[in-house]
Design a protein around this motif. Structure first.
Motif, mmCIF file in Angstrom:
data_model
loop_
_atom_site.group_PDB
_atom_site.id
_atom_site.type_symbol
_atom_site.label_atom_id
_atom_site.label_comp_id
_atom_site.label_asym_id
_atom_site.label_seq_id
_atom_site.Cartn_x
_atom_site.Cartn_y
_atom_site.Cartn_z
ATOM 1 N N PHE A 287 -23.263 -118.099 104.343
ATOM 2 C CA PHE A 287 -23.627 -117.394 103.116
ATOM 3 C C PHE A 287 -23.288 -115.925 103.292
ATOM 4 O O PHE A 287 -23.576 -115.329 104.325
ATOM 5 N N ALA A 288 -22.644 -115.341 102.282
ATOM 6 C CA ALA A 288 -22.281 -113.920 102.349
ATOM 7 C C ALA A 288 -22.491 -113.278 100.993
ATOM 8 O O ALA A 288 -22.473 -113.956 99.952
ATOM 9 N N SER A 289 -22.681 -111.964 101.001
ATOM 10 C CA SER A 289 -22.878 -111.243 99.749
ATOM 11 C C SER A 289 -22.332 -109.829 99.895
ATOM 12 O O SER A 289 -22.352 -109.249 100.992
ATOM 13 N N GLN A 290 -21.813 -109.309 98.777
ATOM 14 C CA GLN A 290 -21.308 -107.945 98.736
ATOM 15 C C GLN A 290 -21.934 -107.255 97.512
ATOM 16 O O GLN A 290 -21.803 -107.755 96.388
ATOM 17 N N LEU A 291 -22.577 -106.122 97.746
ATOM 18 C CA LEU A 291 -23.256 -105.382 96.689
ATOM 19 C C LEU A 291 -22.719 -103.952 96.664
ATOM 20 O O LEU A 291 -22.654 -103.285 97.706
ATOM 21 N N ARG A 292 -22.314 -103.472 95.467
ATOM 22 C CA ARG A 292 -21.818 -102.105 95.316
ATOM 23 C C ARG A 292 -22.569 -101.400 94.198
ATOM 24 O O ARG A 292 -22.706 -101.943 93.100
ATOM 25 N N TYR A 293 -23.054 -100.197 94.476
ATOM 26 C CA TYR A 293 -23.695 -99.363 93.455
ATOM 27 C C TYR A 293 -23.123 -97.967 93.556
ATOM 28 O O TYR A 293 -23.342 -97.251 94.553
ATOM 29 N N LYS A 294 -22.351 -97.597 92.567
ATOM 30 C CA LYS A 294 -21.651 -96.301 92.548
ATOM 31 C C LYS A 294 -20.865 -96.135 93.841
ATOM 32 O O LYS A 294 -19.945 -96.910 94.097
ATOM 33 N N ASP A 295 -21.217 -95.184 94.695
ATOM 34 C CA ASP A 295 -20.444 -94.961 95.921
ATOM 35 C C ASP A 295 -21.041 -95.652 97.148
ATOM 36 O O ASP A 295 -20.540 -95.474 98.266
ATOM 37 N N TRP A 296 -22.086 -96.401 96.940
ATOM 38 C CA TRP A 296 -22.715 -97.142 98.039
ATOM 39 C C TRP A 296 -22.221 -98.588 98.036
ATOM 40 O O TRP A 296 -21.956 -99.160 96.987
ATOM 41 N N ASP A 297 -22.140 -99.186 99.224
ATOM 42 C CA ASP A 297 -21.849 -100.620 99.308
ATOM 43 C C ASP A 297 -22.607 -101.236 100.478
ATOM 44 O O ASP A 297 -22.833 -100.581 101.506
ATOM 45 N N LEU A 298 -22.998 -102.471 100.286
ATOM 46 C CA LEU A 298 -23.733 -103.229 101.300
ATOM 47 C C LEU A 298 -23.156 -104.640 101.349
ATOM 48 O O LEU A 298 -22.984 -105.279 100.307
#
Length: 436
Positions: A287-298
């Motif tokens: 299981f994998a996930s990619q989260l981006r908010y403006k200039d942040w990423d996780l």
């Protein structure tokens, strides 16, 4: 290789591969491996052109063969090695002895695979699925089998038997949210494989590999074979009725007990070993996930397996104390007259090279591991002359968390016997990337 496409809907790929290897004898060097693949882009059919939510649908089918030659060099030859001996007045002499039992009939191990599957993409690519069902048959397995002692060797590498692998694989990718400032995607996969020995190819019904595993028709490769632990001999037990193991004929209070499978009053390797499990998992997953908010990423990804067993030989060694190694903490709770309720036998020094496998050391190696996690931030400074500079700061960690009941170093170990293999390191990384 031959490729053919018709109307951008129907596709055919045919290949013929020839591999030559010097690991086989002169008349066995070459193996021929053909394959054929078919695909149908169903979404290109006229009767699906008006379906707006369907982005892509492809049906696939293939059949093909591959070869395996991973046996080491010169194994097909009878090899000789030098040694030294002293004779008479002490003169040093050189002699040669036969060090390897060759087999010039060795040939390529061959796996034929059949695959059926589909690729499906929906909602302008925001949701996609991949599914595969396969059947693989491996023939002419390259295995070491027992030979007559008159050869001077215990085993010989030969092409024997067949193994099948039947399985399904499923993966899904989804974009859960997409906007200018925020995006979130997830990916997941799961796979099940059934491994089964269908033929040994000799007159024997099974091949026992030393003190650890067995190759038997109907079982999987990596099947453990040993005694069943039956508790600890207690003060109230009649010692004359406790089956004695071949490792220690005189049973004492505090010793380990084993199940006498044939009821003859003795525990031996010939009659009292049974199947204790397999190193083959029931399924693997991720299981994998990619989260981006403006200039942040996780981003992060998990992986794991379920239902596989592992022989923890290191624990067996540490529970048999000697002057050369540390001892297991379990020995603190070992049997004594004042601590008789324990399941840990009293301390008993055992030569590990002669140790027999029992069910205490076949452990569930199922696990869930946070394989990687990373947090990053993008700086995008602009200069008065129009120059743009990209600066990306990030911090990541590998193997940060593992959930398992396995007591050894690493449940992800890919072998059959864990002798204390160095575990996967937990790594922390901090970095910066510049772009101009």
């Amino acid at each position: 290789r031959f490729n053919y496409s018709l109307l951008d809907r129907y596709h055919l790929t045919a290949t013929l591969r020839a591999d030559g290897s010097s690991r086989f004898a002169k008349n066995k060097k070459w193996g021929w491996f053909p394959s054929l693949g078919l695909a149908w882009n169903v979404n290109e059919e006229k009767w699906l052109k008006g379906v707006k939510w369907l982005e892509d649908l492809k049906l696939r089918a293939s059949i093909g063969t591959v070869g395996n030659q991973e046996i080491g060099d010169y194994v097909f030859l009878s090899t000789y090695a030098a040694t030294h001996y002293y004779f008479g007045s002490g003169t040093k002499n050189t002699a040669y002895y036969r060090s390897g039992l060759g087999n010039e009939d060795l040939k390529w191990e061959t796996t034929t695979s059949y695959d059926l599957g589909f690729d499906l993409s929906l909602l302008k690519g925001r949701l996609s699925f991949v599914f595969d069902f396969y059947h693989k048959k491996t023939s002419d397995l390259l295995l070491s089998i027992p030979v007559e002692q008159t050869t001077g060797f215990g085993t010989q590498l030969s092409n024997v038997g067949n193994v099948t692998n039947d399985g399904v694989e499923f993966a899904v990718d989804a974009t859960l949210y997409q906007s200018k400032d925020l995006s979130w995607t997830v990916n997941a996969n799961i796979a099940h494989n059934k491994n089964e020995v269908t033929s040994i190819g000799t007159q024997q019904s099974e091949i026992i590999n030393g003190n650890q595993t067995i190759i038997r028709v109907g079982e999987s490769l990596g099947t453990y074979y040993g005694w069943v632990f039956d508790g600890v001999v207690q003060k109230g037990d009649d010692l004359s009725k406790v089956p004695s193991p071949s490792t220690k004929k005189n049973v004492e209070y505090g010793d380990a007990k084993y199940v006498d499978q044939n009821g003859d009053g003795e525990i031996d390797q010939e009659n009292d070993r049974v199947v204790l499990g397999s190193s083959q998992p029931k399924f693997t997953y991720g299981f994998a996930s990619q989260l981006r908010y403006k200039d942040w990423d996780l981003s992060f990804n998990f992986q794991g397996s379920y239902g596989n067993k592992l022989y923890n030989q290191l624990e067996q060694a540490l529970e048999s104390p000697n002057a050369s190694y540390n001892a297991s903490a379990k020995l603190i709770d070992r049997w004594s007259e004042s601590n008789s309720s324990t399941t840990t036998p009293k301390a008993f020094a055992l030569n590990l090279y002669n140790a027999y496998l029992d069910s205490r050391f076949i452990e569930d190696a199922s696990y869930l591991r946070l394989k990687n996690i990373q947090l990053g931030y993008n700086f995008k400074p602009k200069f008065s002359n129009g120059t743009k500079l990209g600066i990306y700061l990030y911090a990541s960690a590998q193997n940060l968390l593992t959930i398992t009941d396995y007591s050894g170093y690493d449940p992800e170990y890919s072998g059959y016997v864990d002798r204390g293999t160095y575990p996967a390191a937990r790594t922390f990384t901090f970095g910066v990337k510049f772009s101009y």
